[in-house]
Motif scaffolding. Structure first.
Motif, PDB file in Angstrom:
ATOM      1  N   TYR A   1       0.811  -1.215   0.000  1.00 10.98           N
ATOM      2  CA  TYR A   1       0.000   0.000   0.000  1.00 10.98           C
ATOM      3  C   TYR A   1       0.851   1.275   0.000  1.00 10.98           C
ATOM      4  O   TYR A   1       0.313   2.372  -0.160  1.00 10.98           O
ATOM      5  N   THR A   2       2.158   1.108   0.166  1.00 15.56           N
ATOM      6  CA  THR A   2       3.063   2.244  -0.023  1.00 15.56           C
ATOM      7  C   THR A   2       3.394   2.427  -1.495  1.00 15.56           C
ATOM      8  O   THR A   2       3.429   3.545  -2.011  1.00 15.56           O
ATOM      9  N   VAL A   3       3.631   1.323  -2.182  1.00 11.04           N
ATOM     10  CA  VAL A   3       4.038   1.375  -3.585  1.00 11.04           C
ATOM     11  C   VAL A   3       2.834   1.483  -4.520  1.00 11.04           C
ATOM     12  O   VAL A   3       2.919   2.117  -5.579  1.00 11.04           O
ATOM     13  N   ARG A   4       1.698   0.912  -4.143  1.00  8.77           N
ATOM     14  CA  ARG A   4       0.534   0.842  -5.032  1.00  8.77           C
ATOM     15  C   ARG A   4       0.092   2.215  -5.562  1.00  8.77           C
ATOM     16  O   ARG A   4      -0.200   2.336  -6.764  1.00  8.77           O
ATOM     17  N   PRO A   5       0.040   3.279  -4.764  1.00  8.81           N
ATOM     18  CA  PRO A   5      -0.382   4.569  -5.324  1.00  8.81           C
ATOM     19  C   PRO A   5       0.545   5.093  -6.422  1.00  8.81           C
ATOM     20  O   PRO A   5       0.109   5.845  -7.296  1.00  8.81           O
ATOM     21  N   LEU A   6       1.816   4.667  -6.388  1.00 18.21           N
ATOM     22  CA  LEU A   6       2.755   5.142  -7.400  1.00 18.21           C
ATOM     23  C   LEU A   6       2.478   4.555  -8.772  1.00 18.21           C
ATOM     24  O   LEU A   6       2.926   5.092  -9.786  1.00 18.21           O
ATOM     25  N   THR A   7       1.742   3.449  -8.796  1.00 19.37           N
ATOM     26  CA  THR A   7       1.465   2.803 -10.074  1.00 19.37           C
ATOM     27  C   THR A   7       0.532   3.629 -10.960  1.00 19.37           C
ATOM     28  O   THR A   7       0.406   3.348 -12.153  1.00 19.37           O
ATOM     29  N   ASP A   8      -0.128   4.620 -10.386  1.00 25.14           N
ATOM     30  CA  ASP A   8      -1.002   5.492 -11.173  1.00 25.14           C
ATOM     31  C   ASP A   8      -0.246   6.662 -11.800  1.00 25.14           C
ATOM     32  O   ASP A   8      -0.834   7.475 -12.519  1.00 25.14           O
ATOM     33  N   THR A   9       1.040   6.749 -11.520  1.00 25.40           N
ATOM     34  CA  THR A   9       1.849   7.821 -12.090  1.00 25.40           C
ATOM     35  C   THR A   9       1.947   7.647 -13.605  1.00 25.40           C
ATOM     36  O   THR A   9       2.255   6.542 -14.080  1.00 25.40           O
ATOM     37  N   PRO A  10       1.696   8.686 -14.392  1.00 29.27           N
ATOM     38  CA  PRO A  10       1.778   8.566 -15.856  1.00 29.27           C
ATOM     39  C   PRO A  10       3.169   8.128 -16.321  1.00 29.27           C
ATOM     40  O   PRO A  10       4.183   8.645 -15.864  1.00 29.27           O
ATOM     41  N   GLY A  11       3.202   7.134 -17.182  1.00 31.85           N
ATOM     42  CA  GLY A  11       4.459   6.666 -17.764  1.00 31.85           C
ATOM     43  C   GLY A  11       5.210   5.641 -16.948  1.00 31.85           C
ATOM     44  O   GLY A  11       6.236   5.131 -17.398  1.00 31.85           O
ATOM     45  N   ILE A  12       4.707   5.307 -15.767  1.00 29.09           N
ATOM     46  CA  ILE A  12       5.457   4.357 -14.937  1.00 29.09           C
ATOM     47  C   ILE A  12       5.459   2.954 -15.532  1.00 29.09           C
ATOM     48  O   ILE A  12       6.405   2.188 -15.364  1.00 29.09           O
ATOM     49  N   ALA A  13       4.395   2.613 -16.280  1.00 25.78           N
ATOM     50  CA  ALA A  13       4.314   1.273 -16.867  1.00 25.78           C
ATOM     51  C   ALA A  13       5.420   1.040 -17.901  1.00 25.78           C
ATOM     52  O   ALA A  13       5.883  -0.093 -18.074  1.00 25.78           O
ATOM     53  N   GLU A  14       5.846   2.103 -18.586  1.00 31.13           N
ATOM     54  CA  GLU A  14       6.917   1.956 -19.570  1.00 31.13           C
ATOM     55  C   GLU A  14       8.261   1.719 -18.886  1.00 31.13           C
ATOM     56  O   GLU A  14       9.109   0.982 -19.386  1.00 31.13           O
ATOM     57  N   ARG A  15       8.442   2.351 -17.750  1.00 25.99           N
ATOM     58  CA  ARG A  15       9.719   2.214 -17.039  1.00 25.99           C
ATOM     59  C   ARG A  15       9.735   0.977 -16.143  1.00 25.99           C
ATOM     60  O   ARG A  15      10.774   0.336 -15.984  1.00 25.99           O
ATOM     61  N   TRP A  16       8.600   0.639 -15.560  1.00 25.24           N
ATOM     62  CA  TRP A  16       8.498  -0.516 -14.660  1.00 25.24           C
ATOM     63  C   TRP A  16       7.221  -1.274 -15.024  1.00 25.24           C
ATOM     64  O   TRP A  16       6.176  -1.055 -14.423  1.00 25.24           O
ATOM     65  N   PRO A  17       7.274  -2.177 -16.022  1.00 22.10           N
ATOM     66  CA  PRO A  17       6.070  -2.822 -16.563  1.00 22.10           C
ATOM     67  C   PRO A  17       5.194  -3.522 -15.540  1.00 22.10           C
ATOM     68  O   PRO A  17       3.958  -3.470 -15.627  1.00 22.10           O
ATOM     69  N   LEU A  18       5.789  -4.182 -14.548  1.00 23.44           N
ATOM     70  CA  LEU A  18       4.955  -4.939 -13.611  1.00 23.44           C
ATOM     71  C   LEU A  18       4.126  -4.034 -12.705  1.00 23.44           C
ATOM     72  O   LEU A  18       3.186  -4.489 -12.062  1.00 23.44           O
ATOM     73  N   ALA A  19       4.459  -2.723 -12.675  1.00 21.67           N
ATOM     74  CA  ALA A  19       3.677  -1.801 -11.854  1.00 21.67           C
ATOM     75  C   ALA A  19       2.254  -1.666 -12.371  1.00 21.67           C
ATOM     76  O   ALA A  19       1.348  -1.277 -11.630  1.00 21.67           O
ATOM     77  N   ALA A  20       2.047  -1.989 -13.658  1.00 25.17           N
ATOM     78  CA  ALA A  20       0.715  -1.881 -14.240  1.00 25.17           C
ATOM     79  C   ALA A  20      -0.139  -3.110 -13.977  1.00 25.17           C
ATOM     80  O   ALA A  20      -1.325  -3.124 -14.304  1.00 25.17           O
ATOM     81  N   GLU A  21       0.456  -4.138 -13.376  1.00 26.02           N
ATOM     82  CA  GLU A  21      -0.271  -5.375 -13.099  1.00 26.02           C
ATOM     83  C   GLU A  21      -0.239  -5.642 -11.591  1.00 26.02           C
ATOM     84  O   GLU A  21       0.813  -5.984 -11.045  1.00 26.02           O
ATOM     85  N   PRO A  22      -1.362  -5.483 -10.913  1.00 29.04           N
ATOM     86  CA  PRO A  22      -1.392  -5.665  -9.450  1.00 29.04           C
ATOM     87  C   PRO A  22      -0.881  -7.023  -8.982  1.00 29.04           C
ATOM     88  O   PRO A  22      -0.218  -7.114  -7.939  1.00 29.04           O
TER      89      PRO A  22
END
Length: 272
Positions: A42-63
């Motif tokens: 729950y500390t890291v999860r809110p960061l996954t909504d940051t625009p462009g994070i999926a390109e830099r860290w792909p697994l952040a887009a998959e819970p």
């Protein structure tokens, strides 16, 4: 070998009676790692909504993959933290005088500190290992090339953690202020090794510091093996882990020898 096995069994039995034998401890063995995992998620999860994070860290887009990443981090951290914590408890035996009794026995000193860390690690992590393994499997993110890769994962956790615990044990037995050293090691152990954040997200100087800690390599091997990597692909990291483990055990033997000689000369073994 038989003598060493007796030392391991005796030290594990002592720890079980003193530390791990109560129901409250068993409850804490479940609650503490789960709280650590929930805090991480729950500390890291809110960061996954940051625009462009999926390109830099792909697994952040998959819970599910993010949860598996954090669960592997929490599991590996539990192995290393348990040996660090056991070293802190071991240092208290200086003040109580129990350590004097241990050093008067014919037990091999190096085997003794190895047994202390390994015994605590097994008793402190077996329950969370079962729970974390079930959780990681339930996410559907485990892809191993061969069932023996599970053994590789286990060895990549147990051997470096035991060697790390032996070195810290050796230092803290003769340290004046064990709490200070414990605090100095605890924070980098989770922050600089990739437990909660990917290594590429850390500054280069912090990544360099993290390479000295075997938990970094253990996590790379663990996550790689569970994500379909082969032995060949993980061989460089396994070799580095083996080298670090051997170096830690050798340093532990040197520190023990020097510390015991100093304690015999000054009579300070019982001083806290």
């Amino acid at each position: 070998m038989r003598h060493a096995l007796k030392i391991f069994m005796a030290e594990a039995l002592k720890q079980h009676r003193v530390i791990f034998g109560s129901r409250t401890t068993l409850f804490a063995m479940v609650l503490w790692p789960l709280m650590q995992l929930a805090t991480s998620y729950y500390t890291v999860r809110p960061l996954t909504d940051t625009p462009g994070i999926a390109e830099r860290w792909p697994l952040a887009a998959e819970p599910e993959r993010l949860l598996a990443f954090l669960a592997t981090g929490a599991l590996a951290y539990a192995f290393f933290f348990s040996v660090l914590e056991s070293s802190w408890w071991f240092s208290y035996e200086r003040a109580t005088g129990t350590l004097e009794g241990l050093f008067l026995t014919p037990a091999n000193r190096l085997v003794l500190v190895l047994a202390n860390g390994a015994g605590a690690m097994v008793q402190n992590t077996w329950l969370f290992t079962c729970m974390a393994s079930a959780l990681i499997t339930a996410t559907g993110t485990v892809h191993v090339t061969h069932p023996l890769m599970y053994a590789v994962v286990l060895l990549a956790l147990v051997i470096p953690a035991t060697a790390f615990g032996a070195l810290i044990n050796s230092i803290l037995i003769f340290a004046r202020d064990a709490s200070m050293m414990f605090n100095l090691i605890e924070e980098p152990l989770w922050f600089a090794t990739g437990v909660r954040l990917p290594l590429f997200a850390l500054p280069s100087w912090l990544r360099a510091c993290g390479t000295v800690l075997p938990l970094t390599g253990s996590l790379i091997v663990m996550r790689g093996a569970l994500d379909g990597a082969t032995i060949g692909a993980l061989l460089p990291e396994l070799a580095l882990l083996g080298g670090l483990s051997a170096a830690f055990v050798a340093l532990a033997a040197i520190v023990l020898r020097a510390g015991e000689k100093r304690a015999q000369r000054t009579g300070e073994l019982r001083l806290s």
